[in-house]
Scaffold this active site. Structure first.
Site, PDB file in Angstrom:
ATOM      1  N   TYR A 136       0.844  -1.207   0.000  1.00 49.12           N
ATOM      2  CA  TYR A 136       0.000   0.000   0.000  1.00 49.12           C
ATOM      3  C   TYR A 136       0.877   1.255   0.000  1.00 49.12           C
ATOM      4  O   TYR A 136       0.641   2.192  -0.777  1.00 49.12           O
ATOM      5  CB  TYR A 136      -0.927  -0.012   1.214  1.00 49.12           C
ATOM      6  CG  TYR A 136      -1.795   1.234   1.306  1.00 49.12           C
ATOM      7  CD1 TYR A 136      -2.786   1.476   0.361  1.00 49.12           C
ATOM      8  CD2 TYR A 136      -1.618   2.167   2.327  1.00 49.12           C
ATOM      9  CE1 TYR A 136      -3.583   2.625   0.443  1.00 49.12           C
ATOM     10  CE2 TYR A 136      -2.404   3.312   2.412  1.00 49.12           C
ATOM     11  CZ  TYR A 136      -3.376   3.535   1.467  1.00 49.12           C
ATOM     12  OH  TYR A 136      -4.163   4.668   1.532  1.00 49.12           O
ATOM     13  N   LYS A 160       1.104   4.401  -2.757  1.00 47.54           N
ATOM     14  CA  LYS A 160       0.876   5.819  -2.466  1.00 47.54           C
ATOM     15  C   LYS A 160       2.140   6.648  -2.739  1.00 47.54           C
ATOM     16  O   LYS A 160       2.065   7.832  -3.041  1.00 47.54           O
ATOM     17  CB  LYS A 160       0.345   6.008  -1.045  1.00 47.54           C
ATOM     18  CG  LYS A 160      -1.073   5.452  -0.874  1.00 47.54           C
ATOM     19  CD  LYS A 160      -2.085   6.155  -1.802  1.00 47.54           C
ATOM     20  CE  LYS A 160      -3.510   5.660  -1.612  1.00 47.54           C
ATOM     21  NZ  LYS A 160      -4.501   6.357  -2.458  1.00 47.54           N
TER      22      LYS A 160
HETATM   23  P1  NDP Z   1     -13.505   3.740   1.485  1.00 46.73           P
HETATM   24  O1  NDP Z   1     -13.273   2.285   1.518  1.00 46.73           O
HETATM   25  O2  NDP Z   1     -14.513   4.314   2.409  1.00 46.73           O
HETATM   26  O3  NDP Z   1     -13.852   4.202  -0.003  1.00 46.73           O
HETATM   27  C1  NDP Z   1     -13.167   3.720  -1.121  1.00 46.73           C
HETATM   28  C2  NDP Z   1     -13.972   4.020  -2.360  1.00 46.73           C
HETATM   29  O4  NDP Z   1     -13.217   3.575  -3.517  1.00 46.73           O
HETATM   30  C3  NDP Z   1     -15.294   3.268  -2.392  1.00 46.73           C
HETATM   31  O5  NDP Z   1     -16.282   4.077  -2.977  1.00 46.73           O
HETATM   32  C4  NDP Z   1     -14.968   2.078  -3.295  1.00 46.73           C
HETATM   33  O6  NDP Z   1     -16.095   1.552  -3.953  1.00 46.73           O
HETATM   34  C5  NDP Z   1     -14.052   2.768  -4.313  1.00 46.73           C
HETATM   35  N1  NDP Z   1     -13.293   1.808  -5.101  1.00 46.73           N
HETATM   36  C6  NDP Z   1     -12.441   0.849  -4.665  1.00 46.73           C
HETATM   37  N2  NDP Z   1     -11.932   0.170  -5.695  1.00 46.73           N
HETATM   38  C7  NDP Z   1     -12.504   0.703  -6.821  1.00 46.73           C
HETATM   39  C8  NDP Z   1     -12.384   0.424  -8.198  1.00 46.73           C
HETATM   40  N3  NDP Z   1     -11.575  -0.546  -8.635  1.00 46.73           N
HETATM   41  N4  NDP Z   1     -13.096   1.159  -9.079  1.00 46.73           N
HETATM   42  C9  NDP Z   1     -13.913   2.158  -8.639  1.00 46.73           C
HETATM   43  N5  NDP Z   1     -14.065   2.465  -7.339  1.00 46.73           N
HETATM   44  C10 NDP Z   1     -13.372   1.745  -6.442  1.00 46.73           C
HETATM   45  O7  NDP Z   1     -12.079   4.391   1.771  1.00 46.73           O
HETATM   46  P2  NDP Z   1     -11.588   5.916   1.826  1.00 46.73           P
HETATM   47  O8  NDP Z   1     -12.674   6.847   1.493  1.00 46.73           O
HETATM   48  O9  NDP Z   1     -10.879   6.087   3.094  1.00 46.73           O
HETATM   49  O10 NDP Z   1     -10.487   5.881   0.655  1.00 46.73           O
HETATM   50  C11 NDP Z   1     -10.489   6.771  -0.432  1.00 46.73           C
HETATM   51  C12 NDP Z   1      -9.055   7.068  -0.819  1.00 46.73           C
HETATM   52  O11 NDP Z   1      -8.406   7.709   0.260  1.00 46.73           O
HETATM   53  C13 NDP Z   1      -8.208   5.832  -1.152  1.00 46.73           C
HETATM   54  O12 NDP Z   1      -7.410   6.131  -2.278  1.00 46.73           O
HETATM   55  C14 NDP Z   1      -7.355   5.658   0.089  1.00 46.73           C
HETATM   56  O13 NDP Z   1      -6.140   5.011  -0.193  1.00 46.73           O
HETATM   57  C15 NDP Z   1      -7.153   7.088   0.485  1.00 46.73           C
HETATM   58  N6  NDP Z   1      -6.750   7.315   1.859  1.00 46.73           N
HETATM   59  C16 NDP Z   1      -7.533   6.881   2.893  1.00 46.73           C
HETATM   60  C17 NDP Z   1      -7.146   7.112   4.192  1.00 46.73           C
HETATM   61  C18 NDP Z   1      -7.911   6.644   5.368  1.00 46.73           C
HETATM   62  O14 NDP Z   1      -7.324   6.548   6.467  1.00 46.73           O
HETATM   63  N7  NDP Z   1      -9.177   6.354   5.255  1.00 46.73           N
HETATM   64  C19 NDP Z   1      -5.919   7.865   4.478  1.00 46.73           C
HETATM   65  C20 NDP Z   1      -5.147   8.209   3.317  1.00 46.73           C
HETATM   66  C21 NDP Z   1      -5.581   7.961   2.067  1.00 46.73           C
HETATM   67  P3  NDP Z   1     -16.522   0.004  -3.799  1.00 46.73           P
HETATM   68  O15 NDP Z   1     -17.571   0.044  -2.767  1.00 46.73           O
HETATM   69  O16 NDP Z   1     -17.006  -0.338  -5.146  1.00 46.73           O
HETATM   70  O17 NDP Z   1     -15.318  -0.777  -3.346  1.00 46.73           O
HETATM   71  C1  8X3 Z   2      -4.110   5.483   5.033  1.00 46.56           C
HETATM   72  C2  8X3 Z   2      -3.540   6.305   6.125  1.00 46.56           C
HETATM   73  O1  8X3 Z   2      -2.034   6.324   8.163  1.00 46.56           O
HETATM   74  O2  8X3 Z   2      -3.377   4.324   7.727  1.00 46.56           O
HETATM   75  O3  8X3 Z   2      -3.607   5.878   3.794  1.00 46.56           O
HETATM   76  O4  8X3 Z   2      -1.503   4.823   6.313  1.00 46.56           O
HETATM   77  S1  8X3 Z   2      -2.566   5.411   7.124  1.00 46.56           S
END
Ligand code: NDP
Ligand code: 8X3
Length: 252
Positions: free
Chosen positions: A153, A157
């Protein structure tokens, strides 16, 4: 003319919060996700609440052919996308690198890196023709340094960081802007996916500290998007107050 923003992965968490934020600011939205019923009910809700237009587009960002087919045949009134938010992303598992399930790590790499690149490849040429556009990638503090159980992961990123930087270089002689928004721990469905559906384990991640919310991130995304055209917010690192790096947190 009302501006259009396209958000990938908008059925949950940060993507959904961005959809609500941009809708509340009067943008029209193209919303992507894989779950059609969720997309449609979100679209209905936003149209009703904010009196905007929404185009729900169900596709998997990993499916290069489908993505390019759908995006190259958008209805005329939806073609002038001004902001692309590359948000769809995930992590599965906390295994050591030499123990990862390779099918799972393919999903993570194909979504977080190749899906983002596919979207960029499909949308940016149109932005260039129109001389207007902003690409906002959702990176992570995880891209700054590896942490235990995060190897693949973190690598994806880190790739988002360099893809954002590379795109900014490639667009330096244009009015287009590129932003990498890098959140720390935000309580969404993210950790439930990481622990393969184990909600109790996911809840442990946020015990003893106050994590970010998806709404917190959407405010930073909107901040970058609403900066004046001569201002390019290149990077935003946004952490909970008790998180210092991907691996250093303080818990009460
Ligand atoms: P969620 O799991 O709540 O949301 C992820 C979203 O991405 C869902 O809508 C999911 O839809 C969609 N998704 C996953 N795979 C695909 C695909 N192949 N095609 C289209 N849509 C897809 O997580 P977050 O909102 O937290 O994550 C969003 C972004 O933020 C990610 O890139 C994550 O890495 C990043 N992020 C998150 C952090 C956190 O701590 N939460 C911190 C740092 C970054 P579906 O239901 O279809 O899977
Ligand atoms: C997700 C945030 O801090 O869990 O991208 O790596 S952390």
């Amino acid at each position: 003319m009302t501006k259009i923003v396209l958000i990938t992965g908008s059925t949950s968490g940060i993507g959904e919060a961005c959809a609500r934020k941009f809708a509340s600011e009067g943008y029209n939205l193209i919303l992507n996700g894989r779950k059609n019923p969720l997309l449609n009910s979100l679209a209905k809700d936003l149209i009703k609440t904010y009196k905007i237009n929404v185009l729900p587009l169900a596709f998997d960002v990993r499916d290069q052919h489908k993505v390019s087919e759908i995006l190259s045949s958008l209805p005329e009134e939806w073609r002038d996308i001004e902001i692309l938010i590359n948000n769809a992303g995930l992590v599965i598992g906390v295994d050591k690198e030499f123990n990862v399930n390779l099918e799972e790590s393919d999903i993570v790499i194909d979504t977080n890196i190749k899906g983002l690149l596919t979207m960029t490849r499909c949308i940016v040429p149109g932005m260039l023709k129109r001389g207007k556009g902003h690409i906002i990638n959702i990176g992570s503090v995880a891209g700054e340094a590896a942490y235990p159980g995060g190897s693949v992961y973190c690598a994806t990123k880190a790739a988002v960081q360099l893809l954002s930087d590379g795109l900014r270089i490639d667009l330096v002689d244009t009015p287009l802007r590129v932003t990498n928004v890098k959140p720390g721990m935000a309580e969404t469905h993210f950790s439930i996916t990481r622990f393969r559906g184990d909600k109790a384990k996911a809840d442990e991640v946020y015990k003893g500290l106050q994590p970010l919310t998806a709404k917190d991130i959407s405010e930073s995304v909107y901040f970058a998007a609403s900066a004046p055209p001569h201002v390019q917010i290149a990077d935003i690192l946004i952490l909970p107050t008790n998180q210092a790096t991907g691996s250093i947190v303080h818990r009460e």
